[in-house]
Enzyme design. Structure first.
Site, PDB file in Angstrom:
ATOM      1  N   GLY A  26       0.836  -1.206   0.000  1.00  0.00           N
ATOM      2  CA  GLY A  26       0.000   0.000   0.000  1.00  0.00           C
ATOM      3  C   GLY A  26       0.867   1.251   0.000  1.00  0.00           C
ATOM      4  O   GLY A  26       1.935   1.262   0.596  1.00  0.00           O
TER       5      GLY A  26
ATOM      6  N   ASP B 181       5.935  -4.840   5.975  1.00  0.00           N
ATOM      7  CA  ASP B 181       6.343  -6.197   6.342  1.00  0.00           C
ATOM      8  C   ASP B 181       6.382  -7.148   5.146  1.00  0.00           C
ATOM      9  O   ASP B 181       7.386  -7.834   4.907  1.00  0.00           O
ATOM     10  CB  ASP B 181       5.382  -6.705   7.427  1.00  0.00           C
TER      11      ASP B 181
ATOM     12  N   ASP C 113       3.643  -0.494  12.067  1.00  0.00           N
ATOM     13  CA  ASP C 113       3.738  -1.792  12.759  1.00  0.00           C
ATOM     14  C   ASP C 113       5.001  -2.586  12.396  1.00  0.00           C
ATOM     15  O   ASP C 113       5.061  -3.791  12.619  1.00  0.00           O
ATOM     16  CB  ASP C 113       2.481  -2.635  12.475  1.00  0.00           C
TER      17      ASP C 113
ATOM     18  N   THR D  10       5.018   2.251   6.084  1.00  0.00           N
ATOM     19  CA  THR D  10       3.598   1.920   6.250  1.00  0.00           C
ATOM     20  C   THR D  10       2.945   2.968   7.145  1.00  0.00           C
ATOM     21  O   THR D  10       3.554   3.418   8.124  1.00  0.00           O
ATOM     22  CB  THR D  10       3.346   0.527   6.865  1.00  0.00           C
TER      23      THR D  10
ATOM     24  N   ARG E  92       5.097 -15.714  -5.125  1.00  0.00           N
ATOM     25  CA  ARG E  92       3.717 -16.239  -5.183  1.00  0.00           C
ATOM     26  C   ARG E  92       2.927 -15.399  -6.177  1.00  0.00           C
ATOM     27  O   ARG E  92       2.014 -14.677  -5.813  1.00  0.00           O
ATOM     28  CB  ARG E  92       3.088 -16.173  -3.788  1.00  0.00           C
TER      29      ARG E  92
ATOM     30  N   ASP F 192       0.700   2.183   9.010  1.00  0.00           N
ATOM     31  CA  ASP F 192       0.274   1.432  10.199  1.00  0.00           C
ATOM     32  C   ASP F 192       1.287   1.496  11.344  1.00  0.00           C
ATOM     33  O   ASP F 192       0.952   1.180  12.483  1.00  0.00           O
ATOM     34  CB  ASP F 192       0.046  -0.048   9.836  1.00  0.00           C
TER      35      ASP F 192
ATOM     36  N   ARG G 282      -4.452  -2.083  10.307  1.00  0.00           N
ATOM     37  CA  ARG G 282      -4.421  -3.550  10.338  1.00  0.00           C
ATOM     38  C   ARG G 282      -4.484  -4.068  11.771  1.00  0.00           C
ATOM     39  O   ARG G 282      -5.373  -3.654  12.491  1.00  0.00           O
ATOM     40  CB  ARG G 282      -3.218  -4.074   9.554  1.00  0.00           C
TER      41      ARG G 282
HETATM   42  O1  F6P Z   1      -1.167  -1.340   5.398  1.00  0.00           O
HETATM   43  C1  F6P Z   1      -1.746  -0.141   5.039  1.00  0.00           C
HETATM   44  C2  F6P Z   1      -3.239  -0.272   4.919  1.00  0.00           C
HETATM   45  O2  F6P Z   1      -3.770   0.985   4.575  1.00  0.00           O
HETATM   46  C3  F6P Z   1      -3.935  -0.848   6.134  1.00  0.00           C
HETATM   47  O3  F6P Z   1      -4.077   0.094   7.168  1.00  0.00           O
HETATM   48  C4  F6P Z   1      -5.229  -1.325   5.535  1.00  0.00           C
HETATM   49  O4  F6P Z   1      -5.788  -2.386   6.275  1.00  0.00           O
HETATM   50  C5  F6P Z   1      -4.808  -1.821   4.190  1.00  0.00           C
HETATM   51  O5  F6P Z   1      -3.580  -1.175   3.878  1.00  0.00           O
HETATM   52  C6  F6P Z   1      -5.800  -1.522   3.101  1.00  0.00           C
HETATM   53  O6  F6P Z   1      -5.340  -2.095   1.936  1.00  0.00           O
HETATM   54  P1  F6P Z   1      -5.984  -1.828   0.503  1.00  0.00           P
HETATM   55  O7  F6P Z   1      -5.416  -0.541   0.004  1.00  0.00           O
HETATM   56  O8  F6P Z   1      -5.525  -2.983  -0.305  1.00  0.00           O
HETATM   57  O9  F6P Z   1      -7.443  -1.736   0.682  1.00  0.00           O
END
Ligand code: F6P
Length: 382
Positions: free
Chosen positions: A10, A138, A164, A160, A101, A162, A206
């Site tokens: 992301g 990650d 994390d 990120t 993968r 997040d 997340r």
């Molecule tokens: O890891 C970043 C994040 O924005 C998370 O907070 C969220 O759960 C996820 O990506 C959303 O992903 P996508 O853009 O694939 O909907």
């Protein structure tokens, strides 16, 4: 030295600042950089002629597939001019591009995950690349580690919203996401108070509650629900009733998307498909409904969603991203591969990518921010 730069997973505000810092730091050493489009997709594309020449100004992402430019984008000072403050990534990104993968459609229509990593390594060498800067969270860092094991000299940069990733005090993008969420909470306050409503807002993160915790505290939420503290809905309602009794007829409830009730499950947008990342979402609507039923208060929910990933990086994120980018080039200069740069205030250091992979940095329950929030009377629903 020819450096490939990849942005995977992301997007996060600050990606372009990292790219700029890598390119300019490399340029200072007389090295050249190539952006790999959309994660590693670019290394699978045929072509090989570049659409950008050094000296040509960058004028927006080139997203043409199968263009004569192939999947690599030469990056010199001209291409990274004026992008520090831009959100997103000029290279594009994907969270479906794991070379180990790779989702491949079969003749019967089914999708099988195929290991295409050797093709990637071969393409990397064919393009004459000497080192890879892999910018990602990650998942992307795990891929970077495996590519390093396969012989690609790799340096990782943690990204990120997040926050994390273990081993680093902070990832760039987090501060911007918190600022966006805090701004949203400020706005929700005025409408919630005007209408005597409870507003429940779902934030990203997340399985970690960093964004919800930091913005919830900064934005004066009354309740903050995070994955690290399973909540009892009755405790949440107690807080709302107590505010009501004290003449505060509105409440702001912040819910991290990964929060879950004690003895309950996380809310998923859709069931995880083979190889797909779980999509979290829906907890705010559940919490709002439960609050309305139990308290009789008019309650509304909203999901802030991808707004948290957009926009211009904050000053903190720009600085962190620029520091990470230049640190990655220093690591390449030292021949120190298989490492990820990390923020260990006041310095930026390096640790093996292996120490970061498959692990999550969660909010410590005895940490200063949780303590501060509790001292201020914020409920965690426990
Ligand atoms: O890891 C970043 C994040 O924005 C998370 O907070 C969220 O759960 C996820 O990506 C959303 O992903 P996508 O853009 O694939 O909907």
């Amino acid at each position: 030295m020819r450096i490939g730069i990849s942005t995977g997973g992301g997007d996060a505000p600050g990606l372009n600042a990292v790219i700029r810092a890598v390119v300019l730091s490399a340029h200072q050493r007389g090295w050249v950089c190539f952006g790999i489009r959309r994660g590693y997709d670019g290394l699978y594309e045929r072509g090989g002629r570049y659409s950008f020449a050094y000296g040509q100004k960058y004028d927006g992402p080139d997203r043409r597939r199968g263009s004569p430019s192939g999947g690599l984008m030469p990056l010199g000072p001209a291409q990274v001019r004026g992008i520090t403050h831009l959100g997103g990534t000029i290279l594009g990104t994907t969270n479906r591009g794991n070379p180990f993968r790779w989702p491949t459609r079969q003749s019967d229509g089914s999708v099988l995950e195929v290991d295409r990593s050797q093709e990637l390594v071969d393409s990397f060498r064919r393009h004459g690349l000497d080192a890879l800067v892999a910018i990602g969270g990650d998942g992307s860092l795990t891929i970077a580690h495996h590519l390093w094991e396969k012989g690609i000299p790799t340096v990782g940069v943690p990204k990120t919203i997040d926050n994390d990733v273990v081993g680093t005090e902070s990832t760039f993008g987090f501060d911007t996401a918190v600022a966006t969420a805090t701004d949203a909470l400020d706005k929700l306050h005025t409408t919630a108070e005007s209408h005597d409503r409870v507003m429940v807002v779902e934030l990203m993160g997340r399985y970690a509650g960093w964004i919800a915790l930091h913005s919830g505290l900064s934005g004066s939420a009354d309740v903050i629900l995070i994955p690290e503290i399973p909540f009892e809905i009755e405790k949440v309602c107690e807080k709302i009733r107590a505010r009501e009794a004290a003449g505060r007829h509105f409440s702001i409830v912040v819910v991290a998307e990964g929060a879950k009730p004690a003895n309950g499950k996380v809310a998923l947008l859709e069931a995880a498909k083979t190889g797909a990342v779980e999509r979290l979402g829906g907890i705010a609507a559940q919490v709002a409904e439960a609050i309305r039923e139990r308290t009789g208060k008019e309650t509304r929910s909203l999901v802030l969603g991808h707004l948290q990933r957009g926009g211009s990086p904050t000053t903190f994120d720009r600085l962190l991203a620029l520091r990470f980018g230049s640190a990655a080039v220093r690591a390449i200069g030292d021949g120190d591969f298989g490492k990820v740069v990390v923020f260990t205030p006041p310095t930026v250091g390096r640790i093996p990518i292996a120490e970061v992979m498959g692990r999550q940095k969660l909010v410590p329950l005895d940490g200063g921010i949780i303590l501060t929030a509790r001292n201020l009377g914020i409920s965690f629903g426990d």
